[in-house]
Design a protein around this motif. Structure first.
Motif, short mmCIF file in Angstrom:
data_model
loop_
_atom_site.label_atom_id
_atom_site.label_comp_id
_atom_site.label_asym_id
_atom_site.label_seq_id
_atom_site.Cartn_x
_atom_site.Cartn_y
_atom_site.Cartn_z
N VAL A 17 -0.41 5.63 -0.22
CA VAL A 17 -0.31 6.57 0.92
C VAL A 17 -0.42 8.03 0.49
CG1 VAL A 17 1.18 7.39 2.80
CG2 VAL A 17 0.92 4.94 2.38
N PRO A 18 0.34 8.48 -0.52
CA PRO A 18 0.25 9.91 -0.85
C PRO A 18 -1.00 10.27 -1.65
CG PRO A 18 1.82 8.87 -2.31
CD PRO A 18 1.34 7.80 -1.37
N ARG A 19 -1.82 9.28 -1.98
CA ARG A 19 -3.00 9.58 -2.80
C ARG A 19 -4.24 9.86 -1.96
NH1 ARG A 19 -1.63 6.00 -8.08
NH2 ARG A 19 0.54 5.74 -7.53
N GLY A 20 -4.08 9.87 -0.64
CA GLY A 20 -5.18 10.30 0.22
C GLY A 20 -6.18 9.23 0.61
N TYR A 21 -5.86 7.97 0.38
CA TYR A 21 -6.79 6.91 0.81
C TYR A 21 -6.76 6.78 2.33
CZ TYR A 21 -7.13 5.05 -3.95
OH TYR A 21 -7.36 4.89 -5.28
N ARG A 22 -7.89 6.39 2.91
CA ARG A 22 -7.91 6.09 4.34
C ARG A 22 -7.03 4.86 4.59
NH1 ARG A 22 -12.49 8.42 6.78
NH2 ARG A 22 -14.03 9.10 5.27
N PRO A 23 -6.44 4.76 5.79
CA PRO A 23 -5.59 3.60 6.08
C PRO A 23 -6.34 2.27 5.87
CG PRO A 23 -5.24 5.27 7.73
CD PRO A 23 -6.36 5.75 6.87
N PHE A 61 0.81 -1.23 0.00
CA PHE A 61 0.00 0.00 0.00
C PHE A 61 0.84 1.28 0.00
CE2 PHE A 61 0.15 1.42 4.30
CZ PHE A 61 -0.29 0.47 5.21
N LEU A 62 2.16 1.15 -0.09
CA LEU A 62 3.01 2.35 -0.18
C LEU A 62 2.59 3.32 -1.30
CD1 LEU A 62 6.76 1.39 0.46
CD2 LEU A 62 5.41 3.14 1.60
N PRO A 63 2.28 2.82 -2.50
CA PRO A 63 1.89 3.78 -3.57
C PRO A 63 0.59 4.52 -3.26
CG PRO A 63 2.43 1.63 -4.50
CD PRO A 63 2.35 1.46 -3.03
N GLU A 98 -8.81 1.68 3.84
CA GLU A 98 -8.99 1.47 2.40
C GLU A 98 -7.67 0.99 1.78
OE1 GLU A 98 -11.72 1.58 0.95
OE2 GLU A 98 -11.53 2.12 -1.16
#
Lengths: 381, 227
Positions: free
Chosen positions: B112-118, B108-110, B120
């Motif tokens: 993280v900066p896209r604003g998804y909830r943890p 899920f590293l990619p 999600e």
């Protein structure tokens, strides 16, 4: 897509801190102690100033002392009270008997109490031959008597100890009967050490001074409440300021440590290159470092301010007295005003946390602007 | 060109340890269309990884340009290329996972900066891992995983953000026959969904599998169509 209100970068920043727990804890602890060291003298200065203002608010507006060619001179009590009361604007005047004498282990302040007109703060009223002592006086607790040496030597029976709210202003104090006080201090009967005057309008303290001085047949020196507060708070502020200035090298060392730590961490450029390859922007990487730093900074600030608060305001805390005023064994009871926290908080943030954030973000920015291929290449090809 | 990646006179020069300049890619022209899987073969050191890195916007070409959906992304300033790279999923030759993180965290590293909830992020990561039959070790630290398992985690990481361009370097090197076939099917499915998929390989199983007719050979810094 379900977007998060709190930036997911924040959660990742916390996770990133947990990846290197020892490094994170040491950095937080270093910052926390620096905040404590910075905030404590500032908080003490604020608290002491508030306490001074509070003490002086309960004291007289003006204090009149008489002087002759030899210096300070006793003031005739009843005559002086009558003169002062005739001055327009004065609502009360009382003669005070007090002075310094030698005790078993140093200088003591003797305060004469008239049992017929005791001051409201005196919880113990000594009769003739008796003495009430403040808790900071070093004495043989088993001994029932205390010998003091002034103009006359007197041995008084100790009737108890008192903890005065005024501990910051008056320490190592003795409450004795007013006649005993005159004897010990060498004051003639009917004479006092000075005159305490209350005025109708505190704003007129300074304006009344010339009238008051002119009313007395002999030269007098008049001190206003504002002047008294200024003298003491300026001294405290100077000590607090010096204490903070001494910390500047420690702050510089901390910034250097942060810069080296961040550079070392970002020096593993593979990880930064990887994140950029996975769609992180330079802004995301700098934000991550900033959030890490803010998390550490907030924890350290809250923790450091809490420790400073406990050190300064704890009920039996006596170290500020020892450290800042050279008083021994004095539990300084400092008045608390929530606003007193604001200035130390701002100053600690400005002096400690802000340089820490700047060092972190600046270093991160310099490290993260390169192209990812460049960062990945070193290990890759 | 619309929809896909295009290399136009792409040249990439690298300095060798003895100080001489070597042309890894030499005036290379190629077009990889959206919805297709392109397979690039070549000997070790032929420049396959360099080509993928140039396509992914990780390296700036010495000459020429890379176009994505007709846009010259290789000429863009770093800030714009950083953002464009969010459309790219890349699998490196060596998996390039972060060893102390779990498989799921790596995946899920990619996101993280896209604003998804943890939550999600975790859900999408598990979904991507499941697609590669790798959800069984989602919570394991990746340094404990085998080479094949790590490779599947790396592919899941590239797929998790549903990229428009998927660039995969040697995806089946550490896989057994069944896993290699499953990975090939997954890549085909991604291409079928509309993404541009470029795969480099010298694994005979994938080269001879016939999964695509868009096959290229990279030789002397140039790309020759085989299919």
């Amino acid at each position: 897509m379900s977007k998060s209100f709190l930036s997911p970068l924040f959660f990742w920043a916390v996770r990133d801190l947990k990846r290197r727990p020892l490094e994170s804890c040491l950095l937080t602890a270093a910052l926390l102690f620096t905040v404590t060291l910075t905030a404590t003298p500032l908080l003490f200065t604020q608290a002491a100033t508030t306490t001074w203002v509070s003490i002086l608010a309960g004291g007289p507006s003006l204090v009149v002392r008489e002087f002759n060619t030899m210096g300070w001179a006793p003031i005739p009590a009843d005559e002086s009270v009558a003169i002062a009361k005739n001055v327009t604007g004065v609502i009360a005047a009382r003669a005070r008997v007090w002075g310094h004498v030698a005790g078993p282990s140093g200088l003591l302040t003797v305060i004469g109490i008239d049992p017929n007109r005791p001051p409201p703060w005196a919880t113990l009223i000594p009769n003739e031959g008796e003495v009430a002592v403040s808790v900071d006086i070093e004495r043989d607790l088993a001994a029932a008597d205390l010998t003091v040496i002034g103009q006359e030597t007197a041995t008084l029976k100790v009737i108890g100890e008192f903890k005065a709210h005024t501990a910051l202003a008056v320490n190592k104090a003795l409450l004795v009967h007013i006649d005993n006080a005159r004897e010990i201090l060498g004051l003639p009967s009917g004479y006092a050490s000075d005159l305490a005057i209350d005025v109708f309008n505190p704003a007129e303290e300074a304006a009344i001074q010339p009238d008051l001085a002119a009313a007395f047949p002999r030269p007098v020196r008049i001190t206003t409440r504002t002047e008294s507060a200024g003298i003491h708070t300026a001294g405290l502020a100077r000590r607090g300021g010096v204490a903070v200035v001494i910390l500047v090298p420690a702050l510089l060392a901390l910034c250097l440590l942060v810069t080296v730590t961040v550079r070392e961490r970002l020096g593993r450029r593979f990880e930064i290159g990887l994140l950029k390859a996975l769609g992180w922007t330079t802004g995301d990487i700098v934000s991550l470092q900033a959030l890490r730093a803010v998390t550490i900074g907030i924890t350290a600030t809250v923790g450091g301010m809490f420790v400073a608060f406990i050190l300064v305001y704890h009920h039996d805390s006596n170290w500020p007295g020892i450290f800042y005023t050279e008083w021994q064994n004095l539990p300084t009871r400092l008045s608390f005003n929530p606003l007193d926290l604001a200035l130390p908080l701002l100053e600690a943030t400005g002096l400690v946390v802000l340089p820490f954030l700047v060092a972190t973000i600046g270093t991160a920015l310099r490290c993260a602007v390169s192209d990812p291929g460049e960062m990945l290449e070193r290990n890759y090809f | 060109m619309k929809g896909g990646l295009e290399c136009h006179r792409l040249t990439f020069t690298r300095q060798s340890p003895d100080g001489r300049e070597k042309r890894v890619l030499n005036d290379l022209n190629a077009t990889f269309f959206a919805g297709q899987l392109a397979l690039i073969a070549g000997e070790t050191g032929a420049g396959k990884s360099t080509l993928l890195h140039a396509l992914a916007g990780l390296l700036r070409p010495t000459q020429g340009e890379v176009l994505a959906d007709g846009e010259p992304v290789s000429r863009w300033v770093s800030a714009h290329r950083d953002l464009w790279r969010r459309k790219v999923g890349i699998v490196f030759q060596s998996d390039r996972l972060i060893g102390d993180l779990s498989a799921m965290e790596n995946v899920f590293l990619p996101l993280v900066p896209r604003g998804y909830r943890p939550g999600e992020c975790r859900r999408l990561a598990i979904k991507a891992l499941r697609r590669l039959q790798a959800d069984g070790f989602a919570t394991e630290a990746v340094h404990k995983l085998s080479g094949g398992e790590r490779q599947r985690v790396a592919i899941a990481r590239a797929l998790v953000s549903q990229p428009s361009y998927l660039l995969v370097d040697e995806p089946t090197a550490h896989q057994d026959g069944n896993s290699a076939a499953a990975i090939a099917d997954t890549l085909l499915a991604v291409a079928a969904a509309g993404a541009t998929v470029v795969v480099t390989a010298h694994d005979a199983r994938i080269l001879t599998s016939g999964i695509t007719r868009h096959r290229y050979q990279l030789e002397c810094g140039r790309l020759r169509m085989k299919g």
